[in-house]
Scaffold this active site. Structure first.
Site, short mmCIF file in Angstrom:
data_model
loop_
_atom_site.label_atom_id
_atom_site.label_comp_id
_atom_site.label_asym_id
_atom_site.label_seq_id
_atom_site.Cartn_x
_atom_site.Cartn_y
_atom_site.Cartn_z
N LYS A 160 -7.69 -2.07 6.60
CA LYS A 160 -8.56 -2.84 5.81
C LYS A 160 -9.99 -2.61 6.30
CE LYS A 160 -5.61 -6.60 4.38
NZ LYS A 160 -4.62 -7.71 4.93
N HIS A 209 0.84 -1.14 -0.14
CA HIS A 209 -0.25 0.08 0.00
C HIS A 209 0.88 1.09 -0.05
CE1 HIS A 209 0.86 0.50 4.26
NE2 HIS A 209 0.15 -0.80 4.56
N HIS A 211 -2.10 -1.73 16.58
CA HIS A 211 -3.12 -2.43 15.83
C HIS A 211 -4.53 -2.36 16.20
CE1 HIS A 211 0.99 -4.11 14.43
NE2 HIS A 211 0.17 -3.89 13.29
N CYS A 268 -3.55 -3.88 21.74
CA CYS A 268 -2.38 -3.19 21.33
C CYS A 268 -2.53 -1.84 20.67
CB CYS A 268 -1.90 -4.17 20.07
SG CYS A 268 -0.63 -3.34 18.94
N HIS A 281 3.78 1.39 2.57
CA HIS A 281 5.01 0.74 2.28
C HIS A 281 5.76 1.59 1.12
CE1 HIS A 281 2.38 -2.68 3.33
NE2 HIS A 281 3.47 -2.74 4.27
N CYS A 286 0.97 -9.89 20.14
CA CYS A 286 0.46 -9.42 19.08
C CYS A 286 0.72 -9.69 17.79
CB CYS A 286 0.45 -7.79 19.39
SG CYS A 286 -0.36 -7.06 17.94
N LYS A 341 -6.18 6.80 9.73
CA LYS A 341 -5.22 5.69 9.53
C LYS A 341 -5.66 4.73 8.35
CE LYS A 341 -3.02 2.22 12.18
NZ LYS A 341 -2.94 1.42 13.34
N CYS A 395 2.09 -6.97 15.31
CA CYS A 395 3.41 -6.51 15.76
C CYS A 395 4.52 -7.81 15.80
CB CYS A 395 3.43 -6.15 17.05
SG CYS A 395 2.56 -4.50 17.45
#
Ligand code: MSP
Length: 519
Positions: free
Chosen positions: A301, A18, A147, A144, A21, A126, A298, A129
């Site tokens: 998905k 995405h 996430h 977490c 990255h 997690c 943020k 992570c």
């Protein structure tokens, strides 16, 4: 500078790339291209991180093997980087044979050193992570913080690494090397985390995690993903405890690891500890960039707002990634979060790349053709009032790059474009021509074209295609090193014919852009 070795984080292959990255790879590619203008030997490493429970679970959900998932997604990362002109030297996959073997040897060496022991443990893991979390770092609801998922309670007998043994040495290193962690404001975060650091689990039971590298001599345990992943920075260039390749000797220590702020702890605490345990020198810099949000939210998905870098290029019918690279690279001040929005993207690149930079070259070359048949006469050469600012911009840009201030360097280049535009407005060469002051007019145009060579060179790392097109119309060698740039690059004689003047960047919404992309 004899060599420059730089790396990106290696991406998890549980999904497709995405623009988050992509942001990191673009920044690193820009840094690599900039240093290739200062040094002959730049080694740029990127790749994919392919082991761990996350990949195992995603593959199981898709009813394919983890290896099939890795092959499919690793390919998508490679394809995306190609489309974005990410010119890496090497792409490592942590499932590569040589890497897996070297990681087993690294683990063994840590055991032999007495830094690894077995211990029964219960902790909160997690999967996002791929690490155990400290209960005090969870949100109020026990999630977490990165996430926003509830970590799993894991009770296993694992191998542990004596991280605490290296705590003092790492604190000392950070304090004595203020540019080890950049931007510097991140160093305090790391020093705070170091205060209550504990030994860490460095393996997982094979009964829970099968998709990992086996611990040598203990096939019940697989090596914890972060030892596996972090080691890529040395295995890729030929490190294998017993055997150190010439490349390793030449390139290690890395000049910089470019990573996101979320994985700073692993790079500035765990990785230095592993390296100290292996008796290897530490990287010179760790540069932690911020995160990219989409329309200020943020990317996730569940929100359905994940954007792939290639879809941006397709939506805008872009011939190459230059505009996207420029936009991403200048989307946030060094180390801070940035944002992507379609409208802002279009507005910014049209303003900077088309209206300011592209038009400046186009107008100046057109006037040279109109008034002088495309010829630069020797009498046009002389003092250039823009030279001081232009040469100064080169030093400022270099300085920014030394601190990984990529966006700040970009704006410095655009400021030189703006000053050059202002010079054209103020001197009005079209009026000079109308008044018959041809020599003055020719001088102004030549001064501008000389500065355009410097601009082409400075913008090259961000927009390599645009820069090459500018350089070709200026008969300027785009491979000129920054230290060899002068404010006198344009050669006397015929520079260009009318039909060879081409816009270097078409406005994103222009009809022309549409047509050329369809072609
Ligand atoms: N596999 C680990 C890194 C191991 S490095 C030895 C990992 N992978 S990741 O796929 O989750 O992230 C890869 C890189 O992309 C990280 O540096 C991360 O910070 C970055 N980004 C992921 N999402 C991002 C944004 N939304 N914005 C900017 N960078 C982001 O962590």
């Amino acid at each position: 500078m004899e060599k420059y070795y730089l790396t990106t984080a290696i991406d998890y292959v549980n999904g497709a790339p995405h623009i988050g990255h992509a942001y990191e790879k673009i920044l690193t590619d820009i840094i690599a291209r900039h240093y290739s203008q200062r040094c002959d030997d730049v080694y740029f490493l990127t790749g994919t991180d392919e082991h761990g429970i996350k990949i195992q679970k995603t593959a199981a959900a898709k009813d394919i093997t983890p290896k099939e998932l890795c092959d499919e997604n690793s390919r998508k990362f490679k394809d995306a980087w190609k489309a974005l002109d990410i010119d890496y030297t090497k792409f490592i996959r942590t499932t590569d044979d040589y890497h897996e073997k070297a990681v087993q040897h690294i683990f063994k060496k840590l055991v032999e050193k007495g830094d690894i022991y077995k211990h029964s443990y219960e902790g909160l893991y997690c999967t996002g992570c791929e690490c155990f979390l400290n209960p005090k770092d969870l949100t109020e609801d026990g999630l977490c913080p990165t996430h926003l998922k509830k970590p799993e309670v894991v009770s296993e007998e694992n191998y542990f690494f004596k991280l605490t043994k290296y705590k003092d040495a790492i604190v000392k290193h950070i304090k004595e090397h203020p540019d080890f962690i950049l931007p510097q404001f991140r160093a305090n975060e790391v020093l705070n985390q170091l205060e209550d650091i504990q030994d860490i689990s460095v393996s997982r039971s094979k009964s829970n995690v099968q998709w990992g590298i086996d611990v040598l001599d203990d096939s019940e345990q697989s090596i914890y993903v972060w030892i596996d992943a972090l080691s890529n920075y040395v295995t890729a260039i030929g490190y294998d405890t017993e055997n150190q390749s010439d490349d390793f000797k030449k390139y290690w220590p890395a000049d910089v690891h470019v990573i996101g702020k979320d994985i700073l702890k692993f790079h500035s605490i765990y990785w230095p500890a592993f390296l100290l345990a292996l008796d290897l020198p530490l990287p010179k810099h760790i540069f932690a960039h911020g995160w990219i949000t989409i329309d200020e939210s943020k990317m996730s998905k569940s929100l359905g707002n994940v954007i792939s870098p290639t879809s941006v290029m397709e939506n805008f019918n872009m011939e190459n990634a230059d505009a996207f690279r420029y936009y991403m690279a200048t989307s946030a001040p060094c180390g801070r979060d940035g944002n992507y929005s379609d409208d802002d993207f279009k507005e910014k690149v049209n303003a900077h790349l088309a209206n300011s930079m592209g038009n400046l070259l186009n107008r100046t070359l057109s006037m040279l053709v109109k008034y002088f048949d495309g010829e630069v006469k020797s009498e046009f050469k002389g003092d250039n009032p823009l030279a001081k600012k232009a040469l100064n911009t080169i030093s400022i840009v270099k300085n920014h790059f030394d601190n990984f201030e990529i966006s700040e360097a970009g704006f410095e280049i655009i400021s030189l474009v703006d000053s050059t535009n202002k010079y054209v407005q103020d001197t009005a060469p079209w009026t000079l021509a109308k008044e018959g002051k041809m020599s003055e007019c020719g001088k102004v145009l030549t001064n501008v074209l000389d500065i355009m060579c410097i601009i082409a060179s400075l913008i090259y790392p961000y927009c390599p295609n645009i820069a090459r097109s500018m350089a070709s119309q200026l008969s300027f060698n785009i491979n000129t090193k920054l230290d060899d740039l002068t404010s006198d690059s344009i050669k006397v004689g015929k520079l260009i014919e009318k039909e060879n003047i081409k816009p270097v960047f078409l406005r994103l919404d222009s009809e022309l852009a549409d047509k050329s992309a369809k072609k």
